[in-house]
Each structure stands twice: as C-alpha cells, then as structure tokens.
Motif scaffolding. Structure first.
Motif, PDB file in Angstrom:
ATOM      1  N   GLN A  98     -21.921  39.441  -0.557  1.00 58.89           N
ATOM      2  CA  GLN A  98     -21.220  39.874   0.648  1.00 58.89           C
ATOM      3  C   GLN A  98     -19.936  39.067   0.860  1.00 58.89           C
ATOM      4  OE1 GLN A  98     -22.053  42.627   2.600  1.00 58.89           O
ATOM      5  NE2 GLN A  98     -19.955  42.188   3.247  1.00 58.89           N
ATOM      6  N   LEU A  99     -19.976  37.778   0.534  1.00 57.95           N
ATOM      7  CA  LEU A  99     -18.771  36.957   0.633  1.00 57.95           C
ATOM      8  C   LEU A  99     -17.668  37.504  -0.270  1.00 57.95           C
ATOM      9  CD1 LEU A  99     -20.248  33.316   0.582  1.00 57.95           C
ATOM     10  CD2 LEU A  99     -19.391  34.575   2.561  1.00 57.95           C
ATOM     11  N   ASP A 105     -16.205  40.855   1.099  1.00 57.28           N
ATOM     12  CA  ASP A 105     -15.260  40.580   2.177  1.00 57.28           C
ATOM     13  C   ASP A 105     -13.934  40.067   1.612  1.00 57.28           C
ATOM     14  OD1 ASP A 105     -17.256  41.318   3.941  1.00 57.28           O
ATOM     15  OD2 ASP A 105     -17.821  39.253   4.439  1.00 57.28           O
ATOM     16  N   TRP A 106     -14.013  39.225   0.618  1.00 56.61           N
ATOM     17  CA  TRP A 106     -12.827  38.619   0.006  1.00 56.61           C
ATOM     18  C   TRP A 106     -11.956  39.670  -0.671  1.00 56.61           C
ATOM     19  CZ3 TRP A 106     -11.040  37.137  -5.064  1.00 56.61           C
ATOM     20  CH2 TRP A 106     -10.107  36.097  -5.082  1.00 56.61           C
ATOM     21  N   ASN A 124     -12.133  43.048  -0.227  1.00 59.97           N
ATOM     22  CA  ASN A 124     -11.713  44.100   0.705  1.00 59.97           C
ATOM     23  C   ASN A 124     -10.564  43.658   1.604  1.00 59.97           C
ATOM     24  OD1 ASN A 124     -13.252  46.490   0.179  1.00 59.97           O
ATOM     25  ND2 ASN A 124     -15.079  45.433   0.925  1.00 59.97           N
ATOM     26  N   ALA A 125     -10.332  42.358   1.691  1.00 60.57           N
ATOM     27  CA  ALA A 125      -9.199  41.856   2.471  1.00 60.57           C
ATOM     28  C   ALA A 125      -7.881  41.984   1.714  1.00 60.57           C
ATOM     29  CB  ALA A 125      -9.434  40.400   2.860  1.00 60.57           C
TER      30      ALA A 125
END
Length: 314
Positions: free
Chosen positions: A69-70, A73-74, A76-77
C-alpha cells in the motif's frame, strides 16, 4: 560488489522499444511487488516517459500488504501514472486492465483508432503470465527464470486492442547497489551475474531486520527473534546451513548450499509474504547512489584534466 547484467538481446530490446513507443497509447510497466522500487527500470522511464502509464505491482499475493500500500500511494502520487497491485494469474483483475487502459487513453478505440499498449518490465516479473491471463490462452512463454522472452510479440486482445509484449530488460548500469542484490534475490538477474552467497547475506540482513519471525518459523533455529536479529549475517547463514543439513566433512557448513536454500525459500514464498524495500528506504538508497555517482564523475573529470594538462607540458 555491484551486480550488473545486460546481455546482448537487452540492447536490441532497448532499440525495439524506442522505435515501437512512437505509436503506443499506453505503457504498462510490470513491477515485482516484493521490490517495487528496484524493479522499476529508469531506462524504460526514459524511453516511454511521455506516455500515460500503468505501474502494475505483480505478485502482490506474496508481498507484504502494508508495504504494498505504501508503494501504491507513492506511485499514484506521480503524474500521468496509475498504480495497481494484483496477481497476474487471477483472471478478473487481469482482464480489467483492458478497461483501465481505455480510461488512460479515452480518445483511442474502435477499428479506426485501435488501442495500442506496450507491456514491459525487468526480467521475471510475470509479464508473460499476465498476458496469458488477459488473453485467456497461452500466447507468451512463462518461466520462473530471467531472460526467457527474447522477441517482441503482438497480441490481439480485442478487435481494437493490441498489446505488444517485449523481452524483460534491465539497464546497463545499476547504480543503486542494494537494488542489484534485490533484483538478484528475486530472480531478475541471470545466475552467471552474481554470487549466491553474497546475495543470500544481503537478503538475510533485510530479513533479520524486518522479518525475523519468518526466519524462525521456517528454519526452526530455536534462537528467538532477538537472537536472530543480533547475529552477524554470516553466522545466521551458517546456522541455517547446519539446521538444513549443509554440513561437510570436518563439521564445516557448505555456505554455498545454505545460500541457495535461503534464496530458493524466498523466491518460492515459503518464507511468507515479504517485501524487501519501502519507498523511504529506496529513496535513501537512490540519494546515496546519486552522491556516489557525482563523486565518481568528479574523479574521472579530475583524471582527464590532469592528463590533458600533462600532455600540454610536452
């Protein structure tokens, strides 16, 4: 020891992608969810960076879900990027990728403007398995080793959806040393390019720090988590070798055999759901590599300047 592996067919793949990407609408880069930073190819970024892209973290079923998940998020930013995690052998998620690609290139579709997708990645991340799952039949050769696919393939998924599969490709110089070890441990580097014992020791350093209970559960060392973490990596490798019967005459442990056991147990997932890096760790490694590269370049320039100055004197 820096790990490098760039056989001849990878240079051909580089040229192939450079030419093919001109006509591509979406790029799917398949990453290994256990090493989502190390399996990202900066050369592919350079070749395809102007195209909408999907980062597909494959093998998520054997990776640490919290760290996955980390990484999602990384990624997708990042601009013009969609990141998802999946297991390439699951039919429904794989086939939904077609719709996701259409969303990334909404102006493509229909026989007049068919969707053209390039799928790429480092060796042994599961591209061929994904293609076979998406198409519903075996069109790409899949194997648990690096360098199996060596030619480009065009696969028709729908009447207006074309998928180009490319051979797995690394980059000529892996400047992040830890990435080289992680790629080798995960099977993305040919076996002739690394020393199993060194790779196993680097792997154990990560497992000791983040997954000591997994080591205890698998190898039944009888040491407990704290003692496992306190051992030097070569002491831990020796303890594993003794427990698994890798003992030669005179009571010495065959460390080569022990290393092969550790690497195989990691690759076959019997050690549990493991991810070898986080975005924060990877950024630290990349920053250190950038400093080392700058220092190396400065040394080369200084040597060249000294030689030039000496030549003028004569």
């Amino acid at each position: 020891m820096a790990i490098q592996w760039f056989p001849g067919h990878m240079n051909l793949t580089r040229k192939l992608i450079e030419e093919r990407v001109k006509d591509i609408d979406v790029v799917i880069e398949v990453l290994d969810a256990r090493i989502p930073g190390s399996s990202f190819n900066p050369l592919l970024q350079e070749l395809t960076g102007h195209k909408p892209r999907m980062k597909l973290l494959n093998k998520q079923d054997v990776a640490d879900p919290v760290k996955t998940q980390l990484w999602l998020d990384w990624y997708n930013a990042q601009p013009d990027t969609r990141a998802i995690a999946m297991d390439a052998s699951e039919i429904a998620p794989a086939r939904r990728l077609v719709e996701t690609c259409r969303q990334l290139a909404p102006n493509r579709g229909g026989m007049a403007k068919p969707m053209r997708v390039l799928i790429c990645g480092v060796p042994n991340v599961g591209k061929s398995t994904l293609i076979n799952t998406m198409s519903g039949k075996k069109q790409a050769k899949a194997a648990d080793e690096a360098g199996v696919t060596k030619d480009e393939q065009r696969i028709v998924l729908d009447a207006d959806f074309y998928l180009w599969d490319t051979p797995g490709m690394l980059w000529p110089r892996i400047s992040i040393e830890q990435s080289g070890y992680n790629l080798a441990a995960s099977g993305s580097v040919g076996r002739n390019a690394y020393d199993e014992e060194l790779v196993a020791l680097e792997l154990l350093l990560i497992l000791q720090k983040h997954y000591p209970q997994n080591l205890e559960d698998r190898f039944k060392l009888g040491l407990g988590v704290e003692k496992i973490q306190a051992l030097h990596d070569d002491e831990l490798l020796e303890a594993i070798g003794r427990k698994r019967g890798c003992v030669m005459s005179g009571g010495r442990v065959n460390l080569q055999k022990a290393a092969e056991i550790v690497i195989t147990d990691y690759r076959t997932h019997v050690l549990g759901r493991i991810t070898l890096e986080t975005p924060e760790e990877f950024e630290q490694w990349a920053a250190a590599a950038a400093v080392a590269d700058a220092e190396r370049l400065a040394r080369k320039e200084a040597i060249a300047a000294a030689k030039k100055k000496g030549a003028k004197r004569w």
